[in-house]
Design a protein around this motif. Structure first.
Motif, PDB file in Angstrom:
ATOM      1  N   ARG A 103     -10.590 -93.391  40.497  1.00 50.49           N
ATOM      2  CA  ARG A 103     -10.782 -92.631  41.742  1.00 50.49           C
ATOM      3  C   ARG A 103     -11.654 -91.679  41.910  1.00 50.49           C
ATOM      4  O   ARG A 103     -12.345 -91.550  43.006  1.00 50.49           O
ATOM      5  CB  ARG A 103      -9.297 -92.090  41.871  1.00 50.49           C
ATOM      6  CG  ARG A 103      -7.998 -92.831  42.336  1.00 50.49           C
ATOM      7  CD  ARG A 103      -6.867 -91.878  42.809  1.00 50.49           C
ATOM      8  NE  ARG A 103      -6.465 -90.786  41.768  1.00 50.49           N
ATOM      9  CZ  ARG A 103      -5.369 -90.970  40.910  1.00 50.49           C
ATOM     10  NH1 ARG A 103      -4.898 -92.088  40.826  1.00 50.49           N
ATOM     11  NH2 ARG A 103      -5.618 -89.965  40.085  1.00 50.49           N
ATOM     12  N   GLY A 152      -2.251 -87.467  27.514  1.00 57.88           N
ATOM     13  CA  GLY A 152      -1.400 -88.195  28.616  1.00 57.88           C
ATOM     14  C   GLY A 152      -1.476 -89.567  28.440  1.00 57.88           C
ATOM     15  O   GLY A 152      -2.194 -90.055  27.512  1.00 57.88           O
ATOM     16  N   LYS A 153      -0.757 -90.144  29.476  1.00 55.00           N
ATOM     17  CA  LYS A 153      -0.862 -91.489  29.533  1.00 55.00           C
ATOM     18  C   LYS A 153      -2.154 -92.271  29.639  1.00 55.00           C
ATOM     19  O   LYS A 153      -2.975 -91.737  30.781  1.00 55.00           O
ATOM     20  CB  LYS A 153       0.040 -92.012  30.593  1.00 55.00           C
ATOM     21  CG  LYS A 153       1.409 -91.697  30.327  1.00 55.00           C
ATOM     22  CD  LYS A 153       2.533 -91.957  31.605  1.00 55.00           C
ATOM     23  CE  LYS A 153       3.822 -91.575  31.542  1.00 55.00           C
ATOM     24  NZ  LYS A 153       4.814 -92.227  32.673  1.00 55.00           N
ATOM     25  N   HIS A 154      -2.795 -93.266  28.991  1.00 51.68           N
ATOM     26  CA  HIS A 154      -3.993 -93.668  29.129  1.00 51.68           C
ATOM     27  C   HIS A 154      -4.125 -94.281  30.580  1.00 51.68           C
ATOM     28  O   HIS A 154      -5.193 -94.313  31.081  1.00 51.68           O
ATOM     29  CB  HIS A 154      -4.174 -94.650  27.908  1.00 51.68           C
ATOM     30  CG  HIS A 154      -3.397 -95.901  27.987  1.00 51.68           C
ATOM     31  ND1 HIS A 154      -3.969 -97.038  28.563  1.00 51.68           N
ATOM     32  CD2 HIS A 154      -2.214 -96.451  27.174  1.00 51.68           C
ATOM     33  CE1 HIS A 154      -3.039 -97.863  28.356  1.00 51.68           C
ATOM     34  NE2 HIS A 154      -1.999 -97.459  27.563  1.00 51.68           N
ATOM     35  N   ASP A 155      -3.146 -94.989  30.881  1.00 55.19           N
ATOM     36  CA  ASP A 155      -3.285 -95.797  32.244  1.00 55.19           C
ATOM     37  C   ASP A 155      -3.535 -94.779  33.200  1.00 55.19           C
ATOM     38  O   ASP A 155      -4.260 -95.013  34.309  1.00 55.19           O
ATOM     39  CB  ASP A 155      -2.166 -96.678  32.625  1.00 55.19           C
ATOM     40  CG  ASP A 155      -2.367 -97.657  33.443  1.00 55.19           C
ATOM     41  OD1 ASP A 155      -3.380 -98.239  33.526  1.00 55.19           O
ATOM     42  OD2 ASP A 155      -1.547 -97.818  34.688  1.00 55.19           O
ATOM     43  N   THR A 156      -2.848 -93.654  33.218  1.00 55.10           N
ATOM     44  CA  THR A 156      -2.922 -92.665  34.322  1.00 55.10           C
ATOM     45  C   THR A 156      -4.295 -91.984  34.342  1.00 55.10           C
ATOM     46  O   THR A 156      -5.112 -91.814  35.502  1.00 55.10           O
ATOM     47  CB  THR A 156      -1.836 -91.507  34.012  1.00 55.10           C
ATOM     48  OG1 THR A 156      -0.740 -92.185  34.419  1.00 55.10           O
ATOM     49  CG2 THR A 156      -2.122 -90.471  35.503  1.00 55.10           C
ATOM     50  N   LEU A 157      -4.840 -91.825  33.251  1.00 53.09           N
ATOM     51  CA  LEU A 157      -6.182 -91.328  33.108  1.00 53.09           C
ATOM     52  C   LEU A 157      -7.303 -92.377  33.507  1.00 53.09           C
ATOM     53  O   LEU A 157      -8.406 -91.924  34.091  1.00 53.09           O
ATOM     54  CB  LEU A 157      -6.527 -90.805  31.594  1.00 53.09           C
ATOM     55  CG  LEU A 157      -5.611 -89.698  31.014  1.00 53.09           C
ATOM     56  CD1 LEU A 157      -5.766 -89.623  29.542  1.00 53.09           C
ATOM     57  CD2 LEU A 157      -6.034 -88.310  31.838  1.00 53.09           C
ATOM     58  N   ARG A 158      -7.176 -93.399  33.250  1.00 53.76           N
ATOM     59  CA  ARG A 158      -7.952 -94.682  33.664  1.00 53.76           C
ATOM     60  C   ARG A 158      -8.224 -94.499  35.061  1.00 53.76           C
ATOM     61  O   ARG A 158      -9.175 -94.692  35.760  1.00 53.76           O
ATOM     62  CB  ARG A 158      -7.621 -95.790  33.069  1.00 53.76           C
ATOM     63  CG  ARG A 158      -8.484 -96.873  33.547  1.00 53.76           C
ATOM     64  CD  ARG A 158      -8.069 -98.562  33.005  1.00 53.76           C
ATOM     65  NE  ARG A 158      -6.775 -98.789  33.426  1.00 53.76           N
ATOM     66  CZ  ARG A 158      -6.588 -99.228  34.573  1.00 53.76           C
ATOM     67  NH1 ARG A 158      -7.652 -99.254  35.498  1.00 53.76           N
ATOM     68  NH2 ARG A 158      -5.307 -99.434  35.393  1.00 53.76           N
ATOM     69  N   LYS A 159      -6.916 -94.592  35.862  1.00 50.70           N
ATOM     70  CA  LYS A 159      -6.791 -94.707  37.161  1.00 50.70           C
ATOM     71  C   LYS A 159      -7.479 -93.521  37.929  1.00 50.70           C
ATOM     72  O   LYS A 159      -8.272 -93.514  38.724  1.00 50.70           O
ATOM     73  CB  LYS A 159      -5.385 -94.619  37.902  1.00 50.70           C
ATOM     74  CG  LYS A 159      -4.487 -96.058  37.579  1.00 50.70           C
ATOM     75  CD  LYS A 159      -3.345 -95.873  38.038  1.00 50.70           C
ATOM     76  CE  LYS A 159      -2.630 -97.289  37.570  1.00 50.70           C
ATOM     77  NZ  LYS A 159      -1.128 -97.060  37.983  1.00 50.70           N
ATOM     78  N   ARG A 160      -7.135 -92.439  37.251  1.00 43.04           N
ATOM     79  CA  ARG A 160      -7.902 -91.010  37.746  1.00 43.04           C
ATOM     80  C   ARG A 160      -9.490 -91.168  37.742  1.00 43.04           C
ATOM     81  O   ARG A 160     -10.156 -90.682  38.608  1.00 43.04           O
ATOM     82  CB  ARG A 160      -7.493 -89.827  36.846  1.00 43.04           C
ATOM     83  CG  ARG A 160      -7.846 -88.560  37.516  1.00 43.04           C
ATOM     84  CD  ARG A 160      -7.160 -87.309  36.768  1.00 43.04           C
ATOM     85  NE  ARG A 160      -7.534 -85.997  37.386  1.00 43.04           N
ATOM     86  CZ  ARG A 160      -7.138 -84.838  36.803  1.00 43.04           C
ATOM     87  NH1 ARG A 160      -6.534 -84.963  35.899  1.00 43.04           N
ATOM     88  NH2 ARG A 160      -7.674 -83.755  37.437  1.00 43.04           N
TER      89      ARG A 160
END
Length: 110
Positions: free
Chosen positions: A55, A44-52
């Motif tokens: 969190r 998936g998108k690396h930025d989305t995974l980093r944000k998750r």
């Protein structure tokens, strides 16, 4: 592990699409030691995974996971080497051969 994860049905907010895929991405990062940008596209998108991941860190989910998978405290099972003795053969000594009678020098001479 599922009860300790966020984003499951019944939690407030959006339900996580695939916790297993997310954890596999985190394990992939740990194994390869690269930055989030180095993740393969199938995660998936690396930025989305980093944000998750951030969190989860702020909510204490990573801490709960680490505590859930830790081994129990086994200090009371530890043995001190001053108390335990190994058999001599365990230390690599050779077993004494059966009593082979060698002729003495006097018997051999005469």
């Amino acid at each position: 592990m599922a009860p300790h994860l966020a984003g499951k049905a019944g939690d407030v907010g959006r339900t996580g699409a695939d916790n297993r895929l997310f954890l596999n991405a985190v394990f992939w990062l740990a194994r390869h030691g690269c930055a989030w940008r180095g993740l393969p596209a199938h995660f998936g998108k690396h930025d989305t995974l980093r944000k998750r991941s951030r969190r989860w860190a702020h909510k204490g989910i990573w801490q709960r996971l680490f505590e859930a998978v830790q081994e129990p405290d086994l200090d009371w099972v530890m043995l001190d080497s001053t108390v335990v003795r190994a058999h001599a053969q365990a230390a690599g000594s050779r077993k004494k051969a059966a009593s082979a009678t060698k002729p003495s020098a006097a018997a051999a001479a005469g």
